[in-house]
Design an enzyme around this catalytic site. Sequence first.
Site, mmCIF file in Angstrom:
data_model
loop_
_atom_site.group_PDB
_atom_site.id
_atom_site.type_symbol
_atom_site.label_atom_id
_atom_site.label_comp_id
_atom_site.label_asym_id
_atom_site.label_seq_id
_atom_site.Cartn_x
_atom_site.Cartn_y
_atom_site.Cartn_z
ATOM 1 N N HIS A 1 0.147 -14.034 -1.328
ATOM 2 C CA HIS A 1 -0.233 -12.805 -1.086
ATOM 3 C C HIS A 1 0.700 -11.957 -2.131
ATOM 4 C CE1 HIS A 1 -3.214 -13.417 1.867
ATOM 5 N NE2 HIS A 1 -2.172 -14.001 2.761
ATOM 6 N N GLU B 1 -2.749 -19.950 -0.293
ATOM 7 C CA GLU B 1 -2.906 -18.358 0.256
ATOM 8 C C GLU B 1 -1.644 -17.815 0.090
ATOM 9 O OE1 GLU B 1 -2.819 -16.137 4.526
ATOM 10 O OE2 GLU B 1 -4.155 -17.995 4.654
ATOM 11 N N HIS C 1 -9.706 -14.342 5.756
ATOM 12 C CA HIS C 1 -8.593 -13.955 6.329
ATOM 13 C C HIS C 1 -8.730 -13.012 7.351
ATOM 14 C CE1 HIS C 1 -4.391 -12.456 6.435
ATOM 15 N NE2 HIS C 1 -3.920 -13.548 5.608
ATOM 16 N N ASP D 1 1.538 -18.671 2.895
ATOM 17 C CA ASP D 1 1.552 -17.293 3.481
ATOM 18 C C ASP D 1 2.668 -16.624 2.852
ATOM 19 O OD1 ASP D 1 0.248 -15.322 4.761
ATOM 20 O OD2 ASP D 1 0.215 -15.944 6.740
#
Length: 313
Positions: A11, A9, A157, A276
């Site tokens: 981004h 995950e 999410h 993250d």
Amino acid sequence: MSSDIVAVEEHFWTPRLRDLRRGHDVMSSAALDAALTDLGAGRIAAMDAAGIGVQILSEVEPGAQNFEAVDSVRLARLSNDLLAAAVERHPDRFCGLAMLPTPDPKEAARELERRVSANGFRGAMIHGLTRGEFIDARKYWGIFERAEGLGVPIYIHPATPAAPVIDAYYKDYPVLIRGALGFTVEAATIAMRLVLSGALDAFPKLQIVLGHLGEGLPFMMERCDAIIARHVTMKRRFREYFRGHFHLSTSGKFSHPALACALAEIGPERVLFAVDYPFWSNTEARAFIDSAAISDLDRDRIMSANARALFAL
């Protein structure tokens, strides 16, 4: 093992979606802007510093979930085109999760298939509610049907809660709106509704990923399972659905007690390493797993083997 580590995950953002951001989030940091924009050397250097081999990339929330349908389709395609180009440039370091234009559910299913088939994406990420609607509504089930048929997971999410929720629960303490509490409540509710809706009976091979070590659900599992069983008749217990369909990532949740709870509830085969990035540190995430009181076998599962199996890497 470091070159095998997969972070699931991580981004980025698309310039057009960045410019359209609204809500209570604070995204004014120049360093954060640069990190989200970078899909090249700087990102890879940060990965190398922590020994991370592969990032599975996804557009930062709230994605394209809250635009009018025609705009959502256009913006999702822009995001996926940008991501596809980054994966093509660095196929050994990046994989992609598609942004889906869920305000147009039929087009969202088509976009998922297009990106998996044409660009090798490994699934999709859906951020929070779609224009105020939960995705367990029947009109969205075609997305899950397509994901099951393609054999790819859907990553759920959270996004900034809807305005009435903020007004009722969080307006007096804005720090609670997002990561401190609001995100967890929203994503956990989405997951529980998916179970209660019957979608996982309709699509028995569908797999779902939740970040932040399961959005609090492992800790609440015993109570949720018992109370739901008293009041709702389902083909399986809530806990069985959870253990059969959900995977939990460590994104932004570097707590050893929380990891122990997740492992005890769902098993080491369904926990995935995630950072993250760039909201959290690659090296901090790596140190968290390296220092966890788990076996080497389970460490390898979490950091590599589970993701490679789920995402067919």
